[in-house]
Write a protein that holds these residues in place. Sequence first.
Motif, mmCIF file in Angstrom:
data_model
loop_
_atom_site.group_PDB
_atom_site.id
_atom_site.type_symbol
_atom_site.label_atom_id
_atom_site.label_comp_id
_atom_site.label_asym_id
_atom_site.label_seq_id
_atom_site.Cartn_x
_atom_site.Cartn_y
_atom_site.Cartn_z
ATOM 1 N N SER A 83 0.809 -0.757 -0.184
ATOM 2 C CA SER A 83 -0.243 0.417 -0.162
ATOM 3 C C SER A 83 0.562 1.502 0.389
ATOM 4 C CB SER A 83 -1.164 0.015 1.365
ATOM 5 O OG SER A 83 -1.191 1.466 1.433
ATOM 6 N N GLN A 84 0.228 2.264 0.071
ATOM 7 C CA GLN A 84 0.414 3.775 -0.114
ATOM 8 C C GLN A 84 0.976 4.050 1.336
ATOM 9 O OE1 GLN A 84 -1.753 5.502 -3.240
ATOM 10 N NE2 GLN A 84 -1.267 7.120 -2.829
ATOM 11 N N TYR A 85 0.150 3.685 2.157
ATOM 12 C CA TYR A 85 -0.477 4.228 3.716
ATOM 13 C C TYR A 85 -0.264 2.687 4.399
ATOM 14 C CZ TYR A 85 -4.158 6.920 0.443
ATOM 15 O OH TYR A 85 -4.708 7.157 -0.667
ATOM 16 N N ILE A 86 0.550 3.533 5.640
ATOM 17 C CA ILE A 86 0.822 2.935 6.826
ATOM 18 C C ILE A 86 -0.440 3.567 8.032
ATOM 19 C CG2 ILE A 86 2.528 3.022 8.241
ATOM 20 C CD1 ILE A 86 4.242 3.994 6.948
ATOM 21 N N GLU A 87 -0.904 2.382 8.619
ATOM 22 C CA GLU A 87 -2.329 2.752 9.251
ATOM 23 C C GLU A 87 -1.365 1.721 10.339
ATOM 24 O OE1 GLU A 87 -3.624 0.904 11.772
ATOM 25 O OE2 GLU A 87 -4.961 2.960 11.280
ATOM 26 N N THR A 88 -1.137 2.236 11.934
ATOM 27 C CA THR A 88 -0.411 1.485 12.676
ATOM 28 C C THR A 88 -0.743 0.199 13.575
ATOM 29 O OG1 THR A 88 -0.259 4.030 14.172
ATOM 30 C CG2 THR A 88 1.365 3.828 12.566
ATOM 31 N N ARG A 89 -1.891 0.831 14.085
ATOM 32 C CA ARG A 89 -3.071 0.119 14.482
ATOM 33 C C ARG A 89 -2.953 -1.460 14.167
ATOM 34 N NH1 ARG A 89 -9.220 1.707 17.086
ATOM 35 N NH2 ARG A 89 -8.991 1.859 14.457
ATOM 36 N N TYR A 90 -3.860 -0.934 13.224
ATOM 37 C CA TYR A 90 -3.723 -2.513 12.581
ATOM 38 C C TYR A 90 -2.450 -3.629 12.350
ATOM 39 C CZ TYR A 90 -8.634 -2.227 12.814
ATOM 40 O OH TYR A 90 -9.943 -2.145 14.028
ATOM 41 N N ALA A 91 -1.422 -2.740 11.603
ATOM 42 C CA ALA A 91 0.272 -3.344 11.311
ATOM 43 C C ALA A 91 0.254 -4.166 12.348
ATOM 44 C CB ALA A 91 0.760 -1.959 11.087
ATOM 45 N N GLN A 100 5.662 -14.288 11.399
ATOM 46 C CA GLN A 100 6.451 -14.868 10.111
ATOM 47 C C GLN A 100 5.282 -15.165 9.210
ATOM 48 O OE1 GLN A 100 5.804 -16.121 13.697
ATOM 49 N NE2 GLN A 100 7.125 -16.212 14.368
ATOM 50 N N GLY A 101 5.921 -15.391 7.689
ATOM 51 C CA GLY A 101 4.825 -14.712 7.217
ATOM 52 C C GLY A 101 4.227 -14.038 6.635
ATOM 53 N N VAL A 102 4.487 -12.718 6.813
ATOM 54 C CA VAL A 102 3.710 -11.316 6.475
ATOM 55 C C VAL A 102 5.077 -9.901 6.061
ATOM 56 C CG1 VAL A 102 3.205 -9.776 7.976
ATOM 57 C CG2 VAL A 102 2.177 -11.200 9.049
ATOM 58 N N GLY A 103 4.459 -9.472 5.367
ATOM 59 C CA GLY A 103 4.972 -8.074 4.475
ATOM 60 C C GLY A 103 4.164 -6.759 4.744
ATOM 61 N N TYR A 104 5.114 -5.891 4.746
ATOM 62 C CA TYR A 104 4.035 -4.823 4.986
ATOM 63 C C TYR A 104 5.158 -4.019 3.729
ATOM 64 C CZ TYR A 104 1.346 -0.847 6.110
ATOM 65 O OH TYR A 104 0.364 -0.210 5.706
ATOM 66 N N ARG A 109 7.672 2.873 -2.418
ATOM 67 C CA ARG A 109 9.476 2.174 -2.168
ATOM 68 C C ARG A 109 9.859 1.245 -2.599
ATOM 69 N NH1 ARG A 109 11.757 5.209 2.251
ATOM 70 N NH2 ARG A 109 11.673 3.464 3.565
ATOM 71 N N VAL A 110 9.355 0.700 -3.543
ATOM 72 C CA VAL A 110 9.367 -0.974 -4.096
ATOM 73 C C VAL A 110 10.116 -0.330 -5.775
ATOM 74 C CG1 VAL A 110 8.865 -2.743 -5.310
ATOM 75 C CG2 VAL A 110 7.913 -2.209 -2.632
ATOM 76 N N ALA A 111 11.131 -0.252 -5.707
ATOM 77 C CA ALA A 111 12.021 0.819 -6.791
ATOM 78 C C ALA A 111 12.237 -0.762 -8.241
ATOM 79 C CB ALA A 111 13.125 0.927 -7.005
ATOM 80 N N ASP A 112 12.679 -1.934 -7.229
ATOM 81 C CA ASP A 112 12.683 -3.015 -8.657
ATOM 82 C C ASP A 112 11.716 -4.499 -8.505
ATOM 83 O OD1 ASP A 112 13.850 -5.205 -9.762
ATOM 84 O OD2 ASP A 112 16.047 -4.044 -9.538
ATOM 85 N N VAL A 113 10.904 -4.752 -9.936
ATOM 86 C CA VAL A 113 10.681 -5.942 -9.271
ATOM 87 C C VAL A 113 11.104 -7.035 -9.497
ATOM 88 C CG1 VAL A 113 9.481 -6.891 -10.721
ATOM 89 C CG2 VAL A 113 8.740 -5.126 -11.674
ATOM 90 N N LYS A 114 12.305 -7.326 -8.974
ATOM 91 C CA LYS A 114 13.143 -8.069 -7.684
ATOM 92 C C LYS A 114 13.361 -8.119 -6.888
ATOM 93 C CE LYS A 114 16.380 -9.310 -12.250
ATOM 94 N NZ LYS A 114 17.769 -9.056 -12.021
ATOM 95 N N ASP A 115 12.910 -6.868 -6.329
ATOM 96 C CA ASP A 115 12.839 -6.363 -4.564
ATOM 97 C C ASP A 115 11.387 -7.539 -4.375
ATOM 98 O OD1 ASP A 115 15.837 -6.089 -4.911
ATOM 99 O OD2 ASP A 115 14.754 -3.980 -4.593
ATOM 100 N N GLU A 133 10.433 2.318 7.184
ATOM 101 C CA GLU A 133 9.865 3.031 7.488
ATOM 102 C C GLU A 133 8.286 2.890 8.231
ATOM 103 O OE1 GLU A 133 7.953 6.641 8.084
ATOM 104 O OE2 GLU A 133 9.724 6.526 7.465
ATOM 105 N N VAL A 134 7.779 1.815 7.903
ATOM 106 C CA VAL A 134 6.807 1.171 8.186
ATOM 107 C C VAL A 134 7.230 1.242 9.957
ATOM 108 C CG1 VAL A 134 5.168 -1.007 8.902
ATOM 109 C CG2 VAL A 134 5.592 0.323 6.754
ATOM 110 N N VAL A 135 7.906 0.314 10.220
ATOM 111 C CA VAL A 135 9.108 -0.600 11.361
ATOM 112 C C VAL A 135 8.555 1.196 12.010
ATOM 113 C CG1 VAL A 135 10.605 -0.824 12.882
ATOM 114 C CG2 VAL A 135 10.263 -2.277 10.572
ATOM 115 N N THR A 136 9.707 2.343 11.739
ATOM 116 C CA THR A 136 10.059 3.557 11.998
ATOM 117 C C THR A 136 8.148 4.320 12.834
ATOM 118 O OG1 THR A 136 12.174 3.677 11.454
ATOM 119 C CG2 THR A 136 10.269 5.964 12.289
#
Length: 214
Positions: A83-91, A100-104, A109-115, A133-136
Motif C-alpha cells: 500500500s501507499q499508506y501506513i496504518e499503525t494500529r492494525y499493522a 512469520q510469513g507477513v510483509g508490509y 518505495r519498491v523500485a525494483d520488480v526483483k525486490d 518506514e513502517v517499522v519506524t
Amino acid sequence: MRIVIAEDVVMLREGLCMLLTSHGQEVVAAVGDGDALRAAVAEHRPDIAVVDVRMPPSHTDEGLRAAIRIRRDHPGVGVLVFSQYIETRYAAQLLADGAQGVGYLLKERVADVKDFLAALDQIAAGQTVLDPEVVTQIMGASRRTQTLSTLTPREREVLSMMAEGRSNNAIASALFLSYGSVEKHVTQIFTKLDLSPSDNDHRRVLAVLRYLQG
C-alpha cells in the motif's frame, strides 16, 4: 506460488496480475474489497495474499483488517500488505498475532520488480519483510501509547475533553472541578507527554494530537 490479490484500483490490480503471471506465479483470484478477499482465500487457500490497506466501502483500513482475519482463520497463508499508506494500529496487531510469513511494503518505495518478487518468496518461506518506514511509524505509535498510559484516569478525562475543543472553564464545569484543579491537570498532562513550553508550538494542540494518535 499461488496468489490472491486484493486491490480496489482496477488498473493496479490488473497490472499486478500481469506482473506476477509473467514471472511464473499463479494468480488464483484478483478482487477489489475485503469481503471478496476473505472469500477468495477461503476458497483457493493460496500461498500468499497481496493486500491493499484502503478498500471499499469506507476506503480506510478494510484491507488490513481483512488481512488480520485471514491470519487468524488461515495461519498458513502468507500476507503481504502492499500500500501507499501506513496504518499503525492494525499493522501492529497484524505483526503481534505472529509475524512469520507477513510483509508490509510501501508501493512508492519498491523500485525494483526483483525486490518485490524476492519479498514474496521470503514471505512464502515464513519470513517477515517490512519497509523500514513502517517499522519506524509502528514503533513511534507504540511509544506514544506507552506515554499516554502514564496519565491518570482524571488526566485522560481532561485530555479527552480538550480533544472535544473544550476550554478549561468548560472542563471545570463539566467535571465539577475548580478552574485551578483543571489547570493543574493540564500542566501534568503537558509534563507527562514531554511537551515543554515553546514559542513555536501550541502545547494544547500537540497534546490533543498525541491523544488522537494514541
